[in-house]
Design a protein around this motif. Sequence first.
Motif, PDB file in Angstrom:
ATOM      1  N   ALA A 276      64.983   2.901  62.957  1.00  0.00           N
ATOM      2  CA  ALA A 276      63.724   2.204  63.230  1.00  0.00           C
ATOM      3  C   ALA A 276      62.537   3.011  62.717  1.00  0.00           C
ATOM      4  O   ALA A 276      61.560   2.451  62.213  1.00  0.00           O
ATOM      5  CB  ALA A 276      63.582   1.948  64.729  1.00  0.00           C
ATOM      6  N   MET A 277      62.620   4.342  62.839  1.00  0.00           N
ATOM      7  CA  MET A 277      61.561   5.205  62.323  1.00  0.00           C
ATOM      8  C   MET A 277      61.417   5.055  60.807  1.00  0.00           C
ATOM      9  O   MET A 277      60.314   4.932  60.283  1.00  0.00           O
ATOM     10  CB  MET A 277      61.853   6.672  62.673  1.00  0.00           C
ATOM     11  CG  MET A 277      61.738   7.019  64.140  1.00  0.00           C
ATOM     12  SD  MET A 277      62.117   8.798  64.396  1.00  0.00           S
ATOM     13  CE  MET A 277      61.868   8.936  66.160  1.00  0.00           C
ATOM     14  N   ILE A 278      62.554   5.075  60.116  1.00  0.00           N
ATOM     15  CA  ILE A 278      62.529   4.934  58.661  1.00  0.00           C
ATOM     16  C   ILE A 278      61.918   3.597  58.269  1.00  0.00           C
ATOM     17  O   ILE A 278      61.095   3.511  57.353  1.00  0.00           O
ATOM     18  CB  ILE A 278      63.956   5.067  58.083  1.00  0.00           C
ATOM     19  CG1 ILE A 278      64.485   6.488  58.283  1.00  0.00           C
ATOM     20  CG2 ILE A 278      63.980   4.703  56.592  1.00  0.00           C
ATOM     21  CD1 ILE A 278      65.950   6.661  57.924  1.00  0.00           C
ATOM     22  N   ALA A 279      62.303   2.549  58.982  1.00  0.00           N
ATOM     23  CA  ALA A 279      61.782   1.214  58.683  1.00  0.00           C
ATOM     24  C   ALA A 279      60.268   1.163  58.867  1.00  0.00           C
ATOM     25  O   ALA A 279      59.552   0.549  58.062  1.00  0.00           O
ATOM     26  CB  ALA A 279      62.466   0.179  59.573  1.00  0.00           C
ATOM     27  N   GLU A 280      59.778   1.833  59.901  1.00  0.00           N
ATOM     28  CA  GLU A 280      58.334   1.823  60.161  1.00  0.00           C
ATOM     29  C   GLU A 280      57.585   2.617  59.098  1.00  0.00           C
ATOM     30  O   GLU A 280      56.519   2.194  58.627  1.00  0.00           O
ATOM     31  CB  GLU A 280      58.051   2.397  61.548  1.00  0.00           C
ATOM     32  CG  GLU A 280      56.589   2.311  61.973  1.00  0.00           C
ATOM     33  CD  GLU A 280      56.082   0.893  62.147  1.00  0.00           C
ATOM     34  OE1 GLU A 280      54.845   0.690  62.094  1.00  0.00           O
ATOM     35  OE2 GLU A 280      56.920  -0.027  62.331  1.00  0.00           O
ATOM     36  N   VAL A 281      58.123   3.770  58.714  1.00  0.00           N
ATOM     37  CA  VAL A 281      57.487   4.549  57.651  1.00  0.00           C
ATOM     38  C   VAL A 281      57.467   3.751  56.354  1.00  0.00           C
ATOM     39  O   VAL A 281      56.457   3.699  55.646  1.00  0.00           O
ATOM     40  CB  VAL A 281      58.208   5.900  57.437  1.00  0.00           C
ATOM     41  CG1 VAL A 281      57.597   6.642  56.240  1.00  0.00           C
ATOM     42  CG2 VAL A 281      58.107   6.768  58.685  1.00  0.00           C
ATOM     43  N   ARG A 282      58.572   3.084  56.040  1.00  0.00           N
ATOM     44  CA  ARG A 282      58.635   2.274  54.824  1.00  0.00           C
ATOM     45  C   ARG A 282      57.606   1.151  54.855  1.00  0.00           C
ATOM     46  O   ARG A 282      56.992   0.822  53.833  1.00  0.00           O
ATOM     47  CB  ARG A 282      60.043   1.697  54.646  1.00  0.00           C
ATOM     48  CG  ARG A 282      61.057   2.712  54.159  1.00  0.00           C
ATOM     49  CD  ARG A 282      62.423   2.097  53.973  1.00  0.00           C
ATOM     50  NE  ARG A 282      63.367   3.077  53.428  1.00  0.00           N
ATOM     51  CZ  ARG A 282      64.675   2.879  53.350  1.00  0.00           C
ATOM     52  NH1 ARG A 282      65.204   1.746  53.779  1.00  0.00           N
ATOM     53  NH2 ARG A 282      65.457   3.821  52.837  1.00  0.00           N
ATOM     54  N   SER A 283      57.426   0.568  56.022  1.00  0.00           N
ATOM     55  CA  SER A 283      56.451  -0.516  56.158  1.00  0.00           C
ATOM     56  C   SER A 283      55.039  -0.021  55.874  1.00  0.00           C
ATOM     57  O   SER A 283      54.262  -0.667  55.156  1.00  0.00           O
ATOM     58  CB  SER A 283      56.534  -1.118  57.566  1.00  0.00           C
ATOM     59  OG  SER A 283      55.552  -2.112  57.753  1.00  0.00           O
ATOM     60  N   ILE A 284      54.705   1.149  56.423  1.00  0.00           N
ATOM     61  CA  ILE A 284      53.371   1.710  56.207  1.00  0.00           C
ATOM     62  C   ILE A 284      53.207   2.149  54.761  1.00  0.00           C
ATOM     63  O   ILE A 284      52.172   1.900  54.127  1.00  0.00           O
ATOM     64  CB  ILE A 284      53.125   2.889  57.171  1.00  0.00           C
ATOM     65  CG1 ILE A 284      53.148   2.396  58.623  1.00  0.00           C
ATOM     66  CG2 ILE A 284      51.781   3.563  56.871  1.00  0.00           C
ATOM     67  CD1 ILE A 284      53.168   3.502  59.652  1.00  0.00           C
ATOM     68  N   ALA A 285      54.239   2.800  54.204  1.00  0.00           N
ATOM     69  CA  ALA A 285      54.181   3.237  52.811  1.00  0.00           C
ATOM     70  C   ALA A 285      54.020   2.042  51.879  1.00  0.00           C
ATOM     71  O   ALA A 285      53.233   2.072  50.924  1.00  0.00           O
ATOM     72  CB  ALA A 285      55.434   4.034  52.456  1.00  0.00           C
ATOM     73  N   ALA A 286      54.751   0.981  52.152  1.00  0.00           N
ATOM     74  CA  ALA A 286      54.657  -0.224  51.321  1.00  0.00           C
ATOM     75  C   ALA A 286      53.268  -0.834  51.409  1.00  0.00           C
ATOM     76  O   ALA A 286      52.736  -1.344  50.410  1.00  0.00           O
ATOM     77  CB  ALA A 286      55.714  -1.242  51.749  1.00  0.00           C
ATOM     78  N   SER A 287      52.654  -0.780  52.596  1.00  0.00           N
ATOM     79  CA  SER A 287      51.308  -1.342  52.738  1.00  0.00           C
ATOM     80  C   SER A 287      50.290  -0.565  51.914  1.00  0.00           C
ATOM     81  O   SER A 287      49.245  -1.104  51.532  1.00  0.00           O
ATOM     82  CB  SER A 287      50.892  -1.340  54.213  1.00  0.00           C
ATOM     83  OG  SER A 287      50.518  -0.041  54.662  1.00  0.00           O
ATOM     84  N   LEU A 288      50.614   0.700  51.627  1.00  0.00           N
ATOM     85  CA  LEU A 288      49.733   1.537  50.811  1.00  0.00           C
ATOM     86  C   LEU A 288      50.124   1.509  49.333  1.00  0.00           C
ATOM     87  O   LEU A 288      49.452   2.104  48.494  1.00  0.00           O
ATOM     88  CB  LEU A 288      49.771   2.990  51.314  1.00  0.00           C
ATOM     89  CG  LEU A 288      49.240   3.225  52.728  1.00  0.00           C
ATOM     90  CD1 LEU A 288      49.546   4.649  53.173  1.00  0.00           C
ATOM     91  CD2 LEU A 288      47.745   2.965  52.798  1.00  0.00           C
ATOM     92  N   GLY A 289      51.249   0.857  49.040  1.00  0.00           N
ATOM     93  CA  GLY A 289      51.709   0.770  47.657  1.00  0.00           C
ATOM     94  C   GLY A 289      52.272   2.062  47.114  1.00  0.00           C
ATOM     95  O   GLY A 289      52.223   2.309  45.912  1.00  0.00           O
ATOM     96  N   ILE A 290      52.821   2.911  47.996  1.00  0.00           N
ATOM     97  CA  ILE A 290      53.307   4.215  47.522  1.00  0.00           C
ATOM     98  C   ILE A 290      54.812   4.386  47.675  1.00  0.00           C
ATOM     99  O   ILE A 290      55.360   5.379  47.225  1.00  0.00           O
ATOM    100  CB  ILE A 290      52.610   5.384  48.249  1.00  0.00           C
ATOM    101  CG1 ILE A 290      52.959   5.371  49.732  1.00  0.00           C
ATOM    102  CG2 ILE A 290      51.118   5.342  48.029  1.00  0.00           C
ATOM    103  CD1 ILE A 290      52.436   6.582  50.479  1.00  0.00           C
ATOM    104  N   SER A 291      55.486   3.424  48.278  1.00  0.00           N
ATOM    105  CA  SER A 291      56.908   3.613  48.545  1.00  0.00           C
ATOM    106  C   SER A 291      57.754   3.615  47.284  1.00  0.00           C
ATOM    107  O   SER A 291      58.745   4.328  47.186  1.00  0.00           O
ATOM    108  CB  SER A 291      57.418   2.524  49.499  1.00  0.00           C
ATOM    109  OG  SER A 291      57.181   1.231  48.943  1.00  0.00           O
TER     110      SER A 291
END
Length: 305
Positions: A276-291
Amino acid sequence: MNPSICLPSSAPSLNPNANPFHGYLLASRPSPIRRRSTPSTTAIRAQQLPVAREAVLKDFHRRRALKIITGLQNFNRDNVASVVTAADKGGATHVDIACDPELVKLAIALTSLPVCVSSVDPAAFPAAIEAGATMVEIGNYDSFYEAGIVFSPEQILNLTTETRRILPYVPLSVTVPHTLSLPDQIKLAELLEQEGVDIIQTEGGKCSNPSKSGVLGLIEKATPTLAAAYSISRAVKIPVMCSSGLSAVTAPMAITAGASGVGVGSAINKLNDVVAMIAEVRSIAASLGISADRSSLADEKIVVM
């Protein structure tokens, strides 16, 4: 917004020359602090950092930094390991952990991301740098507020001056307390820039009490730190990191407001499952366009300064 709404009316302000580790922190830390003699500037200069300064700061200068924060007083190895793993797998650019050499060794065994250590005791930083940390942070004050401890501008400036004396070449981030009015936050940020600080970090989520749920509540939660990022980024030339109370909804707003990066803590470390932590980090990173385009520092040719 009243900056003192979540602080007890009797909250003490620290003496500018007092060490806030005395008493409260010594009692709360799981093991006694072993004081080491502070290395000289020459000794620190001789200890070449494992990652070059510019490599550590490059994502801030590109306005695409995402720092995942475990907590200044989080010494739980299992939780720290989970959060660091989530940061590494989720697309973050930096991790921020408590200033403890053993935690640093744990973190660098799990990730090639730059490891930042947070403390309000400059004398604790050199041991963490020796262990492999590549950046230091004076800040992440949330646990102090819960104990009724408030930091004054004088206190923060003194801590900054001492840290710069001990570690003149290590990337330094300093949090500007939300307990100050916005004009006073700006003034402190300008003084910190003059002291040679590399990054200013904002805060405010702990004292924001949203009246709505859902997306409206997430935006309300982030309002104080977004306002600080907007105001401070227009007053200083160094990067500003917007932190505290952010989510995938509001992280892009921070960049639009003028921040060069975002810091996220409780949204990740409150979760009990590393997936769940990884999913949340990915969500935030994707919102910033950096993932998708984050490259590991381990894959770059880095010249140690």
